[in-house]
Write an enzyme that holds these catalytic residues in place. Sequence first.
Site, PDB file in Angstrom:
ATOM      1  N   ARG A   1      39.710  31.180 101.300  1.00 34.49           N
ATOM      2  CA  ARG A   1      39.944  32.311 100.468  1.00 34.49           C
ATOM      3  C   ARG A   1      38.611  33.107 100.543  1.00 34.49           C
ATOM      4  O   ARG A   1      38.726  34.075 101.324  1.00 34.49           O
ATOM      5  CB  ARG A   1      40.137  31.991  99.133  1.00 34.49           C
ATOM      6  CG  ARG A   1      40.858  33.299  98.304  1.00 34.49           C
ATOM      7  CD  ARG A   1      39.810  34.369  97.775  1.00 34.49           C
ATOM      8  NE  ARG A   1      38.614  33.703  96.508  1.00 34.49           N
ATOM      9  CZ  ARG A   1      37.758  34.607  96.530  1.00 34.49           C
ATOM     10  NH1 ARG A   1      37.435  35.740  96.826  1.00 34.49           N
ATOM     11  NH2 ARG A   1      36.931  33.853  95.304  1.00 34.49           N
ATOM     12  N   GLU A   2      37.678  32.605  99.916  1.00 35.32           N
ATOM     13  CA  GLU A   2      36.294  33.533 100.064  1.00 35.32           C
ATOM     14  C   GLU A   2      35.972  33.313 101.546  1.00 35.32           C
ATOM     15  O   GLU A   2      35.436  34.435 102.004  1.00 35.32           O
ATOM     16  CB  GLU A   2      35.442  32.659  99.150  1.00 35.32           C
ATOM     17  CG  GLU A   2      33.515  33.205  99.086  1.00 35.32           C
ATOM     18  CD  GLU A   2      33.708  34.654  98.703  1.00 35.32           C
ATOM     19  OE1 GLU A   2      34.176  34.757  97.332  1.00 35.32           O
ATOM     20  OE2 GLU A   2      33.063  35.626  99.264  1.00 35.32           O
TER      21      GLU A   2
ATOM     22  N   HIS B   1      44.204  32.699  94.611  1.00 37.98           N
ATOM     23  CA  HIS B   1      43.555  33.665  94.139  1.00 37.98           C
ATOM     24  C   HIS B   1      43.923  34.954  93.949  1.00 37.98           C
ATOM     25  O   HIS B   1      44.559  35.323  95.231  1.00 37.98           O
ATOM     26  CB  HIS B   1      42.317  34.037  94.941  1.00 37.98           C
ATOM     27  CG  HIS B   1      41.072  34.485  94.382  1.00 37.98           C
ATOM     28  ND1 HIS B   1      40.700  35.938  94.782  1.00 37.98           N
ATOM     29  CD2 HIS B   1      40.238  34.104  93.095  1.00 37.98           C
ATOM     30  CE1 HIS B   1      39.691  36.219  93.882  1.00 37.98           C
ATOM     31  NE2 HIS B   1      39.436  35.284  93.150  1.00 37.98           N
TER      32      HIS B   1
ATOM     33  N   ARG C   1      43.590  29.910  85.600  1.00 36.78           N
ATOM     34  CA  ARG C   1      42.119  30.233  85.418  1.00 36.78           C
ATOM     35  C   ARG C   1      41.949  31.911  85.237  1.00 36.78           C
ATOM     36  O   ARG C   1      42.700  32.577  86.112  1.00 36.78           O
ATOM     37  CB  ARG C   1      41.304  29.897  86.684  1.00 36.78           C
ATOM     38  CG  ARG C   1      39.690  30.158  86.269  1.00 36.78           C
ATOM     39  CD  ARG C   1      39.051  30.437  87.720  1.00 36.78           C
ATOM     40  NE  ARG C   1      39.434  31.878  88.361  1.00 36.78           N
ATOM     41  CZ  ARG C   1      38.670  32.146  89.143  1.00 36.78           C
ATOM     42  NH1 ARG C   1      37.856  31.735  89.832  1.00 36.78           N
ATOM     43  NH2 ARG C   1      39.135  33.641  89.652  1.00 36.78           N
TER      44      ARG C   1
ATOM     45  N   SER D   1      39.116  34.579  85.547  1.00 33.62           N
ATOM     46  CA  SER D   1      37.708  35.137  85.730  1.00 33.62           C
ATOM     47  C   SER D   1      37.046  36.554  85.748  1.00 33.62           C
ATOM     48  O   SER D   1      37.943  37.189  86.127  1.00 33.62           O
ATOM     49  CB  SER D   1      37.369  34.558  87.296  1.00 33.62           C
ATOM     50  OG  SER D   1      36.021  34.678  87.760  1.00 33.62           O
TER      51      SER D   1
ATOM     52  N   THR E   1      29.140  37.767  91.455  1.00 32.50           N
ATOM     53  CA  THR E   1      29.756  38.375  92.666  1.00 32.50           C
ATOM     54  C   THR E   1      28.518  38.858  93.697  1.00 32.50           C
ATOM     55  O   THR E   1      29.030  39.012  94.719  1.00 32.50           O
ATOM     56  CB  THR E   1      30.536  39.343  92.206  1.00 32.50           C
ATOM     57  OG1 THR E   1      31.438  38.988  91.285  1.00 32.50           O
ATOM     58  CG2 THR E   1      31.375  40.093  93.119  1.00 32.50           C
TER      59      THR E   1
ATOM     60  N   HIS F   1      31.189  30.531  90.103  1.00 31.95           N
ATOM     61  CA  HIS F   1      31.014  31.029  91.459  1.00 31.95           C
ATOM     62  C   HIS F   1      30.046  31.887  91.760  1.00 31.95           C
ATOM     63  O   HIS F   1      29.931  33.096  91.404  1.00 31.95           O
ATOM     64  CB  HIS F   1      32.682  31.850  91.704  1.00 31.95           C
ATOM     65  CG  HIS F   1      32.941  32.570  93.167  1.00 31.95           C
ATOM     66  ND1 HIS F   1      33.686  32.025  93.878  1.00 31.95           N
ATOM     67  CD2 HIS F   1      32.501  33.670  93.515  1.00 31.95           C
ATOM     68  CE1 HIS F   1      33.753  32.899  95.102  1.00 31.95           C
ATOM     69  NE2 HIS F   1      32.690  33.965  94.673  1.00 31.95           N
TER      70      HIS F   1
ATOM     71  N   HIS G   1      27.253  33.826  94.596  1.00 34.31           N
ATOM     72  CA  HIS G   1      27.073  34.559  95.917  1.00 34.31           C
ATOM     73  C   HIS G   1      25.666  33.902  96.256  1.00 34.31           C
ATOM     74  O   HIS G   1      24.886  34.105  95.346  1.00 34.31           O
ATOM     75  CB  HIS G   1      27.510  35.982  95.970  1.00 34.31           C
ATOM     76  CG  HIS G   1      29.096  35.830  96.266  1.00 34.31           C
ATOM     77  ND1 HIS G   1      29.321  36.277  97.571  1.00 34.31           N
ATOM     78  CD2 HIS G   1      30.104  35.792  95.613  1.00 34.31           C
ATOM     79  CE1 HIS G   1      30.724  36.146  97.328  1.00 34.31           C
ATOM     80  NE2 HIS G   1      31.098  36.024  96.358  1.00 34.31           N
TER      81      HIS G   1
ATOM     82  N   HIS H   1       3.659  12.122 108.600  1.00 36.65           N
ATOM     83  CA  HIS H   1       5.067  11.946 107.771  1.00 36.65           C
ATOM     84  C   HIS H   1       5.636  10.550 108.626  1.00 36.65           C
ATOM     85  O   HIS H   1       6.408   9.965 107.811  1.00 36.65           O
ATOM     86  CB  HIS H   1       5.986  13.097 108.216  1.00 36.65           C
ATOM     87  CG  HIS H   1       5.667  14.417 107.227  1.00 36.65           C
ATOM     88  ND1 HIS H   1       6.606  14.960 106.631  1.00 36.65           N
ATOM     89  CD2 HIS H   1       4.366  14.944 107.138  1.00 36.65           C
ATOM     90  CE1 HIS H   1       5.934  16.227 105.827  1.00 36.65           C
ATOM     91  NE2 HIS H   1       4.570  15.997 106.314  1.00 36.65           N
TER      92      HIS H   1
HETATM   93  C1  HCA Z   1      36.503  38.506  95.116  1.00 35.11           C
HETATM   94  C2  HCA Z   1      35.432  38.512  94.335  1.00 35.11           C
HETATM   95  C3  HCA Z   1      34.976  37.015  93.861  1.00 35.11           C
HETATM   96  C4  HCA Z   1      35.725  36.562  92.863  1.00 35.11           C
HETATM   97  C5  HCA Z   1      35.411  35.145  92.272  1.00 35.11           C
HETATM   98  C6  HCA Z   1      36.299  34.473  91.270  1.00 35.11           C
HETATM   99  C7  HCA Z   1      33.476  37.341  93.426  1.00 35.11           C
HETATM  100  O1  HCA Z   1      36.279  38.489  96.486  1.00 35.11           O
HETATM  101  O2  HCA Z   1      37.609  38.774  94.955  1.00 35.11           O
HETATM  102  O3  HCA Z   1      37.540  34.731  91.314  1.00 35.11           O
HETATM  103  O4  HCA Z   1      35.642  33.867  90.461  1.00 35.11           O
HETATM  104  O5  HCA Z   1      32.442  36.752  93.959  1.00 35.11           O
HETATM  105  O6  HCA Z   1      33.630  37.745  92.293  1.00 35.11           O
HETATM  106  O7  HCA Z   1      35.051  36.184  95.200  1.00 35.11           O
HETATM  107 CU    CU Z   2      33.036  35.472  95.704  1.00 39.62          CU
END
Ligand code: HCA
Ligand code: CU
Length: 397
Positions: free
Chosen positions: A14-15, A74, A134, A136, A168, A195, A197, A291
């Site tokens: 997905r991501e 998602h 879930r 988010s 994000t 999640h 980044h 080392h």
């Molecule tokens: C996206 C954003 C997301 C969602 C993360 C989540 C982010 O691409 O839709 O669902 O918790 O980084 O906020 O990946």
């Molecule tokens: Cu993301």
Amino acid sequence: MRYPTCAIIDSTLREGEQFARASFSPNQKIQIARALDAFGVEYIEVTSPCASPQSFEDCRAITSLGLRSKILTHTRCHMDDVQRALAAGVDGINLVLGTSSFLREYSHGKTIDAVIAAATEVITFLQQFPIEVRFSCEDSMRSSVDDLLRVYRAVDALGVDRVGIADTVGAGTPRQIYDLVARVRAEVRCGIEFHGHNDTGCAVANAHAAWEAGATHIDTTVLGIGERNGIAPLSDWVARLHATSPRLTEHYHLPSMVALDRLVADLIGLEIPFTGCVTSFCAFTHKAGIHTKAVINHPQTYEILAPETFGLTRQILTGHRLTGWNAVAARGEALGVVLRPEQAREVARFIKAISDRGPLNQEQVDQLILTMVPQPAAHQDAFEGRENEVNYVHSVS
Ligand code: HCA
Ligand code: CU
């Protein structure tokens, strides 16, 4: 300190699909899903079945594989999207809706009350199905804490399995993430997914901070691929978790981690990054004399992770100007050549002098050892072919 368990939600499908270089065919997605399942991730998150007609087919194909990993998709917090997700046979739905002022103003335009209303409609509908749900808050780290807590309390009361905290744009520091997760932990009964980044290089550290503060699920992708420079890489996260609490990684098939990274690297046409904690070509390569001496005596001196845990071997480089006599002696031993310390020192001095013009490969080092340190014929015969038994000495090139 006793740490709670922590599940991995791998979002390569997905991501990871949002990575600039990724475009997986249906077969490649299945290959990745099977590899993730064989590794043992608890969850695989796939692209929304609403994204495109093929995305629906791919999602269905993956849910039909009968994997042990649970398949999540998602989706936006829309009735149409979740109905499509249910039709694709998923084990769970990861709903997302933005709560930061940026997203509320420049994306969906909803107030927090409207966010809660949309969440309530969709979650209430989903409660009749035997799937995980879930919710988010996208861009959590730039949302007001009061807004976040209102939303999380509301969806927790509706019975979601997890709330998601999404950094994000990689805005959070480990301390900020810890504080926010701890605040949410105190307010909800459900699980907490993080999640993060990697825009500012903190994704794995932030995931660890989230887990320390009570997050129960961590999002990863293979190699960290995702929007821009991605999220926490699966193998780096597992390395971090293993170093903190090996018990929590026992159920993963650690020796397949390199193959998993290699698979995705090949599919997107990139190398495994040299910074990869375990899977990089140099993650267990030792070079400088100081080392290598200590590593030969006691590997843990310069290794927080043991390569054998991941089915790997350490490498000790000898053909360069930073070499040390202990490493040369160890290489000699691997070749069946016993070097006295003064002999090893002499060979090391010689290697240093000539490799000032450029490194030597292993064959060249071996030749030097064999010519500079002649051994009795009988002794050499006894060791003929045994060099492969010692697997921690490898070439420079
Ligand atoms: C996206 C954003 C997301 C969602 C993360 C989540 C982010 O691409 O839709 O669902 O918790 O980084 O906020 O990946
Ligand atoms: Cu993301």
